[in-house]
Design an enzyme around this catalytic site. Structure first.
Site, PDB file in Angstrom:
ATOM      1  N   ARG A 142       0.820  -1.214   0.000  1.00 34.82           N
ATOM      2  CA  ARG A 142       0.000   0.000   0.000  1.00 34.82           C
ATOM      3  C   ARG A 142       0.857   1.268   0.000  1.00 34.82           C
ATOM      4  NH1 ARG A 142      -4.090  -0.577   4.792  1.00 34.82           N
ATOM      5  NH2 ARG A 142      -2.273  -1.593   5.684  1.00 34.82           N
TER       6      ARG A 142
ATOM      7  N   ASN B  92      -6.406  -2.576   1.854  1.00 35.57           N
ATOM      8  CA  ASN B  92      -6.308  -4.035   1.930  1.00 35.57           C
ATOM      9  C   ASN B  92      -7.708  -4.610   2.031  1.00 35.57           C
ATOM     10  OD1 ASN B  92      -3.545  -4.303   1.833  1.00 35.57           O
ATOM     11  ND2 ASN B  92      -3.258  -4.459   4.036  1.00 35.57           N
TER      12      ASN B  92
END
Length: 835
Positions: A27, A45
Site C-alpha cells: 500500500r 487491503n
C-alpha cells in the site's frame, strides 16, 4: 469520464491486485506511485488482496496500471492485476484507507516472516538511533508477518501487535509516506513495546536491556535458556561449552542427534565448514534457514584457533554436516552481542524448545511449565505468537538448494500447481507431518508440525488446518490421506466432516510431489525412484525401495528391493544390528561371531531373533532402502543403535564422505559414477531381458564383479545388486552386496571404504533400473524422491549418473523429499481421482 475540446481530461479506474501484496509495504508503494504520477484516489487491503481507485490523466492511469505490477517492492509477488473503468468522483489527493473485508476470501496472501534487514540492523547498532538495541526493530521490508497475522485483511488490528498502541513518534513514521515504516504493521520502539523479560527461578524478573545483559552472562556461564523467538521458543546454550551442550542433550533426551548452531557471523564458522557462494547467500539472505554445511576435513590448526570455539563433536557427533544459521531477529543479534559488548558466546546452540517429535512451544504459560525440566531460565517477551513456525532446513547439492524442512521464511508462500484442483485438504503423513490446502492452481503447505503420536501434535495439526483455511479462504470439499490404515493424520483430517476421502499410496505421493513442483501436468509417466524408510504398500508390506512408473492417475511398480523380514517393527529401526541380522539371514550368510552385528547383539536376543525370523513371528516384509542403509551401517561397524531417525544412515554417509570423494564415486571412475555393463546409450545392463524374460540371480548390476571371501582390500572391486524378474516387475537382491561387505569386513577394510562402495552400488542400481524402465516403457524423466534422498552423496551420484545417460532428473527444490513433501503429492493424486 469528461472531455474538454475533444480531449479526455480524466479517467478513473478500480484496480484489484492479487498475490503476496499484504505485509510487504504494497500500500505505501501504491501511494508513492500514485503520488508520483499525480493521481488521486485511495488504496485499501481487502480479503482478496489490495484494491485501489485512481483518478487522473488517462495516460498516467495507464502507466499506473502497468507499473503496479512491474515495479512492485521485492517482497511482493503480484499474481494478477485487474482494472475497470468507473465513474469520476473529482476527489483530490491520495490516501491509504483502513482495511476492510471485501468480496470472497482466499485471494490475498500473507508473506512469510523475513530476517531483519541491513538497515534495521544498522539502526539497532547505532547509539544515536532511537531504536538502538530495540529487540523488536522492523520495517516494511523485514520482520514477522505470517506468525503474527490473526486474520485478513492484514492490518495491525489483525496481528498480535494489536495490543501495543503506537507511541507518538511511531505514529508519525507510520503515517509518513517518505518513511520506510509507512504503514509497517509491526512497527514499534522502546516506548510502545513489546518488552523483554528474563525469568530465573529464585530471582526477581528482569526487563529490557538488563534482561539481555544478564542472559548473555548466564549463557557464558554454561546456563541453558529458553529464548522466545517469532515462531516459537528455542533452547539455547554456548555451543563452545561441551558441558553445557552435554547437559542440554541429557535434559532434552536428545541422544546423539545433531544440534543446529547460530553464529554471530560467517567468520565464526567459516574455517570449520565448506562454504560455497549459494550457502553464503542462503545464510545471509532474507530467509536465513538452517543450512547443512559439510565439515571441512582439511582444517588447519591455525584456522581452528581463528574460529569460534565450537565443540563440533558435542554439537553434532559423528555427523558429516553442521547445521548453521545466522541471526534472523533483532533479539538474536543482541544475544550474540553487538560491537563493544562484553565478551560472550559467539556461537549458540539454537534448537527447538520441545521434546523429540512434539510441536513447538509458543504459549508463555506453557513454556514456563513444559520447559521447566529443560532450562535454567526464560528470556521471553510479551508479544503473542499466533502461528508456530519452526526453522527451515536446507542443504546445497550440486549447486542447487535442496529443502529438508520447509517452514520459517517459506511458509505460507503458495506452490503453483500444474493443473487446477478443487478445494481440498491433504493430511500428509504421521512422521514430520506437514498438511496442505489447495484450490485452483495454488497449494499452501503448513510449516513442520511434528510426529503425530501425542495429543499436543494432534491439536497443532487441527490449528494449522484451521489457520491455513482462514488465511486462504479454502473450504475443503475433498480430503487426501495416506493409505496406511492406522495413520493418525488421516483420522484427524476426516474427523467431524462428511466429505469424500481419497487414499493415496505413500510412494505414489512422493513421486507426484516431485512432478508437481516441477510443473509436470501428468500427461506422460515418469520413472519414480522412491527410497525411504517406511511406507504402507498395497500388499500390506512395508515398502521403501521402489521404482514406479507413475503419473497422477496411477502407478505401476516396475521394480523393488527384495523383501526381507522387519523383525519387531520399531525395534529393528532403533537397533540397526537387528536389520543387519535379518538381511544376512535372507542372503544366506551365517551369523558368525566375527561379524559386528552378531557381536553386539546380546545372546538371548540373538536366539529370540533367530526364532522370530524362522517362524515369521512379528515380522512384516519390507523393501525399505532406508533399512538396508541401516543394515550396512551396522555390518561396517559404523552404528548399531540409533538414537534418532536415520542416524545409522547419516553416519554411513559421513563415513563415505570422510573416506574421500574418489572412493565415493566408484573405483576407477574419478569423474563420476561407473556405468553399468551392456550395450545401448542408456548403459542397459540387460537389454534383451524384461520382467518375463527369465533372467536369474546371476544378473548383476554395476561394473566389475562381486567381492568374494578371498578378496583383499587393494584395488576396489564394485559391490553389485542382483536383478531378477518377479511377477511382472524387477527385484533388486542385495545378497551379493552383503556378501561383498562381509568379505571386506573380514579383510579389515575401513568402514569408510565399505560405506563408499555401498553408496556407489546403490547409484549403479538406480542407473541400471532406470535404463531398464526406459527401454521397457519409454519414460525419459526420473524423479528422485523419498527421505533416503536427503543423503547428499547418494542424490548427487544418482542425478549425475542419470543425466550422463540422457535422463531428465527431477530433484526436490520447493518441498522436502521426505514426508514433509507428501501432502503436495496427495493433493495432485486426489485431484485426478475426483475428476
Amino acid at each position: 469520464m469528461t472531455s474538454t475540446g475533444g480531449s479526455v481530461a480524466a479517467a478513473r479506474r478500480r484496480v484489484a491486485v492479487q498475490g503476496v501484496v499484504q505485509g510487504v509495504g504494497f500500500r505505501p508503494f501504491v501511494y508513492t506511485l500514485a503520488t508520483e504520477l499525480g493521481l488521486s484516489g485511495h488504496v485499501v487491503n481487502t480479503g482478496e488482496g489490495v484494491l485501489a481507485e485512481i483518478e487522473g490523466p488517462p495516460d498516467a492511469v495507464d502507466v499506473f496500471c502497468r507499473r503496479v505490477a512491474t515495479d512492485a517492492p521485492s517482497p511482493a509477488a503480484v499474481d494478477s492485476v485487474r482494472h475497470e473503468v468507473i465513474a469520476l468522483t473529482g476527489t483530490k489527493g491520495f490516501m491509504i484507507t483502513p482495511s476492510r473485508a471485501v468480496g470472497s476470501r482466499g485471494a490475498s496472501l500473507i508473506p512469510p516472516d523475513t530476517a531483519t534487514c541491513s538497515r534495521c540492523v544498522a539502526e539497532l547498532r547505532d547509539p544515536a538511533d532511537r531504536r538502538h538495541r530495540h529487540p523488536f526493530i522492523t520495517c516494511t521490508g523485514c520482520g514477522p508477518r505470517f506468525t503474527i497475522a490473526t486474520a485478513l485483511p492484514y492490518d495491525r488490528a489483525r496481528t498480535t501487535m494489536a495490543g501495543f498502541p503506537l507511541c507518538e513518534r511511531c505514529e508519525r513514521e507510520y503515517g509518513d509516506p517518505a518513511d520506510r515504516r509507512f504503514h509497517a504493521q509491526p512497527v514499534s520502539c522502546h516506548d510502545c513495546g513489546p518488552r523483554l523479560s528474563l525469568i530465573v527461578p529464585g530471582a526477581g524478573p528482569l526487563g529490557g536491556g538488563t534482561a539481555l545483559v544478564r542472559a548473555r552472562e548466564l549463557l557464558a556461564g554454561g546456563t541453558i535458556l529458553a529464548v522466545k523467538g517469532i515462531g516459537g521458543y528455542h533452547l539455547a546454550c554456548d555451543a563452545g561449552d561441551p558441558a553445557a551442550v552435554a547437559l542440554l542433550r541429557r535434559r532434552k533426551r536428545r541422544g546423539d542427534k545433531p544440534f543446529a548452531v547460530m553464529a554471530r557471523d560467517l567468520a565464526d564458522i567459516e574455517p570449520l565448514v565448506e562454504l560455497g557462494p549459494l550457502e553464503r547467500e542462503l545464510l545471509t539472505g532474507p530467509v536465513r534457514p538452517v543450512v547443512l554445511l559439510r565439515r571441512r576435513t582439511d582444517t588447519r590448526a591455525a584456522d581452528r584457533e581463528r574460529a569460534a570455539p565450537v565443540a563440533l563433536e558435542a554439537v553434532a557427533p559423528r555427523c558429516p554436516d553442521l547445521g548453521v544459521l545466522l541471526p534472523y531477529t533483532p533479539l538474536h543479534h543482541l544475544l550474540l552481542g553487538l560491537p563493544g559488548d562484553p565478551p560472550g558466546p559467539r556461537v549458540l546452540v539454537m534448537t527447538s524448545a520441545n521434546l523429540g517429535g512434539e510441536p513447538l512451544v509458543t504459549d508463555d504459560g506453557e513454556a514456563l511449565e513444559r520447559l521447566a525440566p529443560l532450562v535454567d531460565g526464560w528470556l521471553t517477551h510479551d508479544r503473542p505468537i499466533h502461528v508456530p513456525c519452526d526453522d527451515s532446513v536446507v542443504r546445497v547439492v550440486d549447486g542447487v538448494p535442496f529443502p529438508l524442512r520447509r517452514a520459517r521464511g517459506y511458509v505460507p508462500a503458495p506452490i503453483p500447481l500444474p493443473l487446477p484442483v478443487g478445494p481440498s485438504l491433504a493430511a500428509g503423513g504421521d512422521l514430520k507431518n506437514v498438511l496442505a490446502v489447495a484450490e485452483g492452481r495454488r497449494a499452501w503447505l503448513s510449516g513442520h508440525i511434528g510426529d503425530m503420536d501425542d495429543l499436543a501434535t494432534l491439536t497443532a495439526f487441527d490449528r494449522a488446518a484451521e489457520h491455513l483455511a482462514a488465511l486462504t479462504g479454502v473450504t475443503p470439499a475433498t480430503v487426501a490421506v495416506d493409505r496406511h490404515p492406522g495413520y493418525r493424520s488421516a483420522a484427524r483430517a476426516r474427523r467431524g466432516h462428511d466429505r469424500p476421502v481419497v487414499r493415496v499410496q505413500h510412494h505414489h505421493a512422493h513421486v507426484a510431489s516431485a512432478m508437481a513442483e516441477h510443473g509436470l501436468d501428468g500427461g506422460r509417466q515418469v520413472i519414480g525412484v522412491a527410497f525411504d524408510g517406511t511406507g504402507y504398500g498395497d500388499d500390506g508390506a512395508v515398502w521403501g525401495g521402489e521404482v514406479l512408473l507413475a503419473d497422477y492417475a496411477g502407478f505401476r511398480r516396475f521394480a523393488q528391493l527384495a523383501y526381507v523380514p522387519l523383525p519387531g517393527g520399531d525395534a529393528a529401526v532403533e537397533r540397526p544390528y537387528r536389520m543387519a541380522l535379518a538381511h544376512l539371514r535372507a542372503a544366506g550368510i551365517p551369523w558368525a561371531p566375527d561379524l559386528p552385528p552378531v557381536a553386539v547383539c546380546p545372546d538371548d536376543e540373538l536366539r529370540a531373533l533367530a526364532h522370530q525370523l524362522e517362524t515369521g513371528l512379528a515380522c512384516v516384509p519390507t523393501s525399505s532402502m532406508g533399512r538396508l542403509f541401516d543394515a550396512v551401517s551396522s555390518l561396517a561397524g559404523v552404528r548399531h543403535r540409533a538414537g534418532y531417525e536415520a542416524q545409522a544412515a547419516i553416519e554411513l554417509e559421513g563415513a563415505a564422505h570422510a573416506y574421500g570423494p574418489a572412493h565415493a564415486q566408484g573405483p576407477g571412475h574419478p569423474h563420476g559414477p561407473a556405468r553399468p555393463h551392456g550395450p545401448g546409450p542408456g548403459g542397459d545392463p540387460s537389454p534383451r531381458r524384461g520382467p518375463s524374460s527369465g533372467g536369474g540371480p546371476g544378473d548383476g548390476v554395476g561394473p566389475g564383479h562381486g567381492v568374494g571371501p578371498g578378496d583383499g582390500v587393494g584395488p576396489a572391486p564394485a559391490y553389485r545388486f542382483a536383478l531378477r524378474p518377479h511377477e511382472e516387475r524387477w527385484l533388486a537382491d542385495p545378497a551379493p552386496v552383503l556378501a561383498a561387505v562381509v568379505a571386506d569386513v573380514r579383510a579389515g577394510a575401513a568402514a569408510g571404504l565399505i560405506a563408499a562402495r555401498f553408496h556407489q552400488a546403490v547409484v549403479d542400481l538406480v542407473r541400471a533400473l532406470c535404463a531398464l524402465a526406459r527401454r521397457a516403457d519409454g519414460p525419459g524423466t526420473v524423479a528422485l524422491t523419498g527421505g533416503v534422498f536427503g543423503n547428499a552423496l547418494l542424490l548427487s551420484g544418482c542425478a549425475r549418473a542419470l543425466e550422463a545417460d540422457g535422463f531428465t532428473v527431477l530433484r526436490h527444490r520447493n518441498v522436502p523429499p521426505g514426508d514433509g513433501g507428501l501432502a503436495l503429492g496427495q493433493l495432485m493424486v486426489a485431484a485426478r481421482a475426483v475428476t
